[in-house]
Write a protein that holds these residues in place. Structure first.
Motif, short mmCIF file in Angstrom:
data_model
loop_
_atom_site.label_atom_id
_atom_site.label_comp_id
_atom_site.label_asym_id
_atom_site.label_seq_id
_atom_site.Cartn_x
_atom_site.Cartn_y
_atom_site.Cartn_z
N ILE A 161 0.86 -1.18 0.00
CA ILE A 161 0.00 0.00 0.00
C ILE A 161 0.90 1.24 0.00
N ASP A 162 0.76 2.08 -1.02
CA ASP A 162 1.58 3.29 -1.16
C ASP A 162 0.94 4.42 -0.37
N LEU A 163 1.64 4.93 0.64
CA LEU A 163 1.08 6.00 1.48
C LEU A 163 1.85 7.31 1.35
N GLY A 164 2.53 7.48 0.22
CA GLY A 164 3.18 8.76 -0.04
C GLY A 164 4.69 8.69 0.10
N TYR A 165 5.29 9.84 0.43
CA TYR A 165 6.74 9.91 0.53
C TYR A 165 7.13 11.11 1.38
N PHE A 166 8.39 11.16 1.74
CA PHE A 166 8.94 12.32 2.44
C PHE A 166 10.35 12.58 1.91
N ILE A 167 10.88 13.74 2.24
CA ILE A 167 12.21 14.12 1.78
C ILE A 167 13.16 14.02 2.97
N ARG A 168 14.11 13.09 2.91
CA ARG A 168 15.11 12.99 3.97
C ARG A 168 16.22 13.99 3.65
N PRO A 169 16.45 14.95 4.55
CA PRO A 169 17.44 16.00 4.23
C PRO A 169 18.86 15.44 4.15
N ALA A 170 19.70 16.18 3.45
CA ALA A 170 21.07 15.73 3.20
C ALA A 170 21.81 15.44 4.51
N VAL A 171 21.49 16.19 5.55
CA VAL A 171 22.16 15.99 6.84
C VAL A 171 21.90 14.58 7.37
N GLU A 172 20.81 13.93 6.93
CA GLU A 172 20.48 12.57 7.38
C GLU A 172 20.87 11.49 6.36
#
Length: 239
Positions: free
Chosen positions: A11-22
């Motif tokens: 089930i696809d529930l979207g996405y997020f942006i992991r910042p470069a610092v992580e």
């Protein structure tokens, strides 16, 4: 196989942006948020529930793009009311965000994870203790339904757990959650374990001791919360 055969659907529930610092690199990384619907003769199980509401600071940090859980479940022909059991790999906001849609439905969590979630600084409390919440706490391994078992896979959090699903044909699938961030990382860890077992001279990378337990199920597919890639064994596979 009949209508009630054990089956797993992503089930696809979207996405997020992991910042470069992580990410440890020069660029941010866009990461999937995936849940899994398990059909079983005993009912419908949902492993993870998507990205919850967060505070402005967290929103700005991760810039999540949510696909509403009811909409995602509807695409699979299911409503939240049809779910008999919820399992969260852990209780960070991007894994338990839809939990408040399940008042009265048992939510399986490791005791250590629930304690951490209630201890502050781990997640958002309104996703943890909401009206009608009903936890089924487990400490360690537990068989939830025949062939459906939670296995502790600590690392990302102390109370992280994965789900082993044994199909009717005997083949095991592992819903690994965030035990590893990617299928590739899991594969590297398995190879490190193999090399150590075959007596290769150090230095070798460390690997999590629970890999021994997961390998004992001889899984044919291992699926992840933030990676749409699937790990499969390289050797001859039955099915």
């Amino acid at each position: 196989m009949g209508h009630h055969a054990v089956a797993v659907r992503r089930i696809d529930l979207g996405y997020f942006i992991r910042p470069a610092v992580e990410t440890g690199g020069p660029e941010p990384r866009v990461e999937a948020v995936l849940a899994y619907l398990v059909r079983h003769p005993d009912g419908l199980l949902l492993f993870d529930t998507g990205i919850g509401a967060a505070d402005p600071e967290t929103e700005a940090h991760y810039r999540p793009c949510r696909r509403p859980l009811p909409e995602a479940l509807a695409a699979a022909g299911v409503t939240p009311a049809d779910i008999d059991l919820v399992v969260n790999c852990h209780l960070h906001f991007d894994h338990c965000g839809g939990n408040p849609l399940f008042p009265g439905t048992p939510i399986v969590a490791q005791t250590a994870e629930l304690a951490a979630a209630r201890g502050g600084g781990h997640t958002f409390e309104e996703l943890i203790d909401f009206p009608g919440v009903r936890y089924e706490e487990v400490s360690g391994e537990a068989e939830l339904w025949p062939g459906i078992r939670v296995v502790p896979t600590p690392g990302h959090t102390d109370g992280h757990q994965s789900l082993v699903v044994r199909r009717d044909d005997g083949i095991a699938l592992v819903l690994a959650g965030q035990a590893h961030d990617t299928a590739a990382e899991y594969g590297y860890a398995l190879l490190a374990r193999r090399a150590a077992g075959e007596g290769v001279e150090p230095p070798l990378p460390a690997y999590r001791p629970w890999l021994d337990r997961l390998a004992a199920f001889d899984p044919r597919r291992v699926l992840f919360a933030h990676d749409a890639s699937v790990w499969e064994p390289t050797g001859p596979a039955a099915g």
